[in-house]
Design a protein around this motif. Sequence first.
Motif, PDB file in Angstrom:
ATOM      1  N   ASN A 169       0.951  -1.364  -0.075  1.00 40.08           N
ATOM      2  CA  ASN A 169      -0.037   0.361  -0.071  1.00 40.08           C
ATOM      3  C   ASN A 169       0.272   0.730   0.148  1.00 40.08           C
ATOM      4  OD1 ASN A 169      -2.073  -1.527   0.228  1.00 40.08           O
ATOM      5  ND2 ASN A 169      -2.512  -1.555   2.296  1.00 40.08           N
ATOM      6  N   GLU A 170       2.162   0.673   0.384  1.00 37.23           N
ATOM      7  CA  GLU A 170       3.116   2.472   0.770  1.00 37.23           C
ATOM      8  C   GLU A 170       3.591   3.193  -0.474  1.00 37.23           C
ATOM      9  OE1 GLU A 170       4.842   5.280   3.324  1.00 37.23           O
ATOM     10  OE2 GLU A 170       2.838   4.073   3.585  1.00 37.23           O
ATOM     11  N   VAL A 171       3.865   1.358  -1.274  1.00 38.60           N
ATOM     12  CA  VAL A 171       4.455   2.110  -2.910  1.00 38.60           C
ATOM     13  C   VAL A 171       3.549   2.713  -3.769  1.00 38.60           C
ATOM     14  CG1 VAL A 171       5.370   0.603  -4.726  1.00 38.60           C
ATOM     15  CG2 VAL A 171       6.187  -0.252  -2.414  1.00 38.60           C
ATOM     16  N   VAL A 172       1.883   1.888  -3.440  1.00 34.81           N
ATOM     17  CA  VAL A 172       1.237   1.929  -4.388  1.00 34.81           C
ATOM     18  C   VAL A 172       0.531   3.539  -4.282  1.00 34.81           C
ATOM     19  CG1 VAL A 172      -0.946   2.024  -4.803  1.00 34.81           C
ATOM     20  CG2 VAL A 172      -0.105  -0.008  -4.770  1.00 34.81           C
ATOM     21  N   ARG A 173       0.552   4.336  -2.968  1.00 35.62           N
ATOM     22  CA  ARG A 173       0.224   5.888  -2.065  1.00 35.62           C
ATOM     23  C   ARG A 173       1.386   6.780  -3.245  1.00 35.62           C
ATOM     24  NH1 ARG A 173       0.696   4.261   2.393  1.00 35.62           N
ATOM     25  NH2 ARG A 173      -1.046   3.733   2.800  1.00 35.62           N
ATOM     26  N   PHE A 174       2.434   6.038  -3.482  1.00 39.89           N
ATOM     27  CA  PHE A 174       3.274   6.970  -3.826  1.00 39.89           C
ATOM     28  C   PHE A 174       3.652   7.322  -5.090  1.00 39.89           C
ATOM     29  CE2 PHE A 174       7.785   7.829  -4.887  1.00 39.89           C
ATOM     30  CZ  PHE A 174       8.341   8.909  -3.539  1.00 39.89           C
ATOM     31  N   LEU A 175       3.463   6.052  -6.075  1.00 39.72           N
ATOM     32  CA  LEU A 175       3.465   5.826  -7.193  1.00 39.72           C
ATOM     33  C   LEU A 175       2.149   6.881  -7.390  1.00 39.72           C
ATOM     34  CD1 LEU A 175       4.114   2.654  -7.477  1.00 39.72           C
ATOM     35  CD2 LEU A 175       5.742   4.304  -7.970  1.00 39.72           C
ATOM     36  N   GLY A 176       0.993   6.877  -6.256  1.00 42.49           N
ATOM     37  CA  GLY A 176      -0.504   7.100  -7.006  1.00 42.49           C
ATOM     38  C   GLY A 176      -2.082   6.237  -7.846  1.00 42.49           C
ATOM     39  N   PRO A 177      -2.464   5.928  -6.458  1.00 42.58           N
ATOM     40  CA  PRO A 177      -3.322   4.998  -7.489  1.00 42.58           C
ATOM     41  C   PRO A 177      -4.317   4.930  -8.755  1.00 42.58           C
ATOM     42  CG  PRO A 177      -3.640   5.954  -5.097  1.00 42.58           C
ATOM     43  CD  PRO A 177      -2.935   6.383  -5.162  1.00 42.58           C
ATOM     44  N   ASP A 178      -4.724   6.531  -8.878  1.00 42.36           N
ATOM     45  CA  ASP A 178      -5.237   7.287  -9.954  1.00 42.36           C
ATOM     46  C   ASP A 178      -4.088   7.083 -11.353  1.00 42.36           C
ATOM     47  OD1 ASP A 178      -7.377   7.497  -8.440  1.00 42.36           O
ATOM     48  OD2 ASP A 178      -7.607   9.454  -7.887  1.00 42.36           O
ATOM     49  N   GLU A 179      -3.169   7.349 -11.382  1.00 41.15           N
ATOM     50  CA  GLU A 179      -1.887   7.418 -12.773  1.00 41.15           C
ATOM     51  C   GLU A 179      -2.125   5.832 -12.548  1.00 41.15           C
ATOM     52  OE1 GLU A 179       1.980   9.921 -13.567  1.00 41.15           O
ATOM     53  OE2 GLU A 179       1.222  10.164 -11.725  1.00 41.15           O
ATOM     54  N   LEU A 180      -1.490   5.222 -11.365  1.00 39.44           N
ATOM     55  CA  LEU A 180      -1.207   3.552 -11.700  1.00 39.44           C
ATOM     56  C   LEU A 180      -2.631   2.831 -12.952  1.00 39.44           C
ATOM     57  CD1 LEU A 180      -0.065   1.955  -8.781  1.00 39.44           C
ATOM     58  CD2 LEU A 180       1.477   2.177 -11.157  1.00 39.44           C
ATOM     59  N   ARG A 181      -3.889   3.651 -11.947  1.00 43.68           N
ATOM     60  CA  ARG A 181      -5.185   3.166 -12.016  1.00 43.68           C
ATOM     61  C   ARG A 181      -5.290   3.629 -14.210  1.00 43.68           C
ATOM     62  NH1 ARG A 181      -7.437   4.241  -8.489  1.00 43.68           N
ATOM     63  NH2 ARG A 181      -7.916   1.805  -7.692  1.00 43.68           N
ATOM     64  N   GLY A 182      -4.831   4.698 -14.308  1.00 40.09           N
ATOM     65  CA  GLY A 182      -4.448   5.076 -15.768  1.00 40.09           C
ATOM     66  C   GLY A 182      -3.601   4.780 -16.909  1.00 40.09           C
ATOM     67  N   TYR A 183      -3.306   4.533 -15.991  1.00 39.37           N
ATOM     68  CA  TYR A 183      -1.967   3.677 -17.453  1.00 39.37           C
ATOM     69  C   TYR A 183      -1.869   2.325 -17.530  1.00 39.37           C
ATOM     70  CZ  TYR A 183       2.643   1.026 -18.174  1.00 39.37           C
ATOM     71  OH  TYR A 183       2.765  -0.132 -19.093  1.00 39.37           O
ATOM     72  N   VAL A 184      -2.857   1.907 -16.280  1.00 35.56           N
ATOM     73  CA  VAL A 184      -3.689   0.168 -16.645  1.00 35.56           C
ATOM     74  C   VAL A 184      -4.210   0.480 -17.924  1.00 35.56           C
ATOM     75  CG1 VAL A 184      -5.063  -1.235 -15.654  1.00 35.56           C
ATOM     76  CG2 VAL A 184      -3.021  -0.547 -14.461  1.00 35.56           C
TER      77      VAL A 184
END
Length: 653
Positions: free
Chosen positions: A484-499
């Motif tokens: 969760n810490e890594v995802v929070r740092f990377l940005g869940p919305d940005e990760l979701r948009g990339y996916v």
Amino acid sequence: MTPDSAATGWQPVGINDLEPAAWDALSDAGSTAVAAGPGAGKTEFLAQRAAYLLQTGQCAPPHRILAISFKRDAATNLGRRVQERVPEHADRFVSRTFDSFTKGLLDRFKAALPTGWTLPGSYELAFPSTTEQRDFIDYLADTANGDQRAALYRLPRNTFLAEVVGAWSLPSEPPAGDPADAAALAAWRWWQERFERPERPWLDFVMINRLAELLARTRPQIRRALRATYPFVFVDEFQDTTIAQFSFLKTVFTDAVITAVGDRKQRIMGFAGALPDAFPRFIRTFSACEYALAWNFRCTDSLVALQHVIAAKLDPTAMRAESRVDDGPAIEPVRLWRFNGAVQEAAIIASWIADDIDQFDRTAADFALVARQKVDTLEPHLRTALARHGIRLRNDDALCGKMRLQDLLKNEVTRLILGALRLAVHPDGLSDVWLETSALLQQVRGTAGDDMAIRNVHDELAQLTGTIRSRLASTSVDSATVVNEVVRFLGPDELRGYVKSAQRGEELEVVLDSFRARLAVVSSQTADWSAAFDEFEAADAVSLMTVHKSKGLEYHTVFFLGLDDNQWWSHSRDREGSTSAFFVGLSRAARRLIFTTTSNNTQGIAEFYDMLRRAGVAEQSWLPDDAGPGRIPPTAEPIPAKLWSVGENRPLS
């Protein structure tokens, strides 16, 4: 060099040459059906075809090439190969899975769906099981009347979704009443039950395909835009094409130049609705020319000889491939071992692998254990036996959350998060991991080609690994918190948009849940975080997998486990599909192939044994005490019987 290539002066990129048939197929201006058997180098062929089209200007800017694969790792590998061959044109090569492409199309244009099929909001991805499909048909038939009931009972159950729902072209408006045809009725009821839910609709990938096809069929401007963007289309593993996927291709890309690559002999997705006549249908529909690649870049001549015996069973017209591999030091290329039980089998295989690693400086990753199915039942004994020799086993078919381990490990979000975690526990640096993780983060941030932005990404990655390193130092932190810490740092919305943009067809939450599940298991079994992250990937491990998971992979040595009726219990139900699976499994071996069985019950697959007999493969029966503490040198003749190589034509005992 072909006349076309001579006229353009084009040469292959990154390789010395192509075989004659590959030259002909590569430079054909029309649609082509390219037969590429095991080891034929189809990924390289497609990469060279892309380089040829892009570099000669036949696919000129702003046009793009669309490559469609059936497995996500195949799509990733092809995209990576094109990036290596023609980096200056790689942004005009789009490599997707069939499901991700149709889902992306639907997600982008769903507002343009005809009235009655519109999606008011989001939808939930569904993965109906075979049991759900059977139960649906049974209920529908039980509640029907007269002739309709009999017709519904005759519909395919196990492949209902692929063969019935997938074959139904959605009308521009939903039916006002029940269709008279039983198949159309069943498909419509399936849509009513799932699409018209009071909550969010449930959409499986067949339904998504049908909606995407409806969009292209009823909105000419969308169809024209797709054809203008992608005048060239590649379809990999074409033998696995379903009726819905073929229908989508026909609707959207009738005027495109399509390169369909595959191998009829490797059609193992019949259970999922793969068309039995995909290639002939494609050749007729798209007026395609046929080509057959004849070179084998993976297997030694002895293994090619064995493959041809099985290939001829599947296709009597199949030509024998030409091995382009040096046989190297003399080894027995094919063996058949019979054991008294699973414990003995595991002990001898483990001892044999350990000796082979010691004597020839191989790694555990050079070996694969492949079975038709039920690999979970094989895992405990094999894992224990290999562990005695300090060798890890990785069950690629294991379920982590909703994803199989093999799929999870190849996912780009997984690679990004795992890379950041591994860098956090190795402050001195892992250069290969840093390069891969940095490249993935650049893709998420969209910084390709911007030097300043790339430097910012490097700084961001250094900051992330430092933050995670501090968190890992805490004795109270658990695996879920770390993720969760890594995802929070990377940005869940940005990760979701990339996916959604780059990995359409997948859901970020599914990947993250599966990642957490895998990390929770390995962290509970290891002493520290570094060991946990290594075990998560288990890169240096013997792989255990089903035949279906092995497709497209290759290993120095393959143990093909369970050559008996226990593993192949369904052979009589689909002999062609079963024989294709047999062919796929045995063709994963590059240098050595060892069949095994712990059962004398082999009558159901007698034809497999007959093919091995005709190929000259002999049988070794291990005595009860052969699993003792003494190791069996791989180069020694097994005890007590001699094993003959392919070509010597010695009978099985």
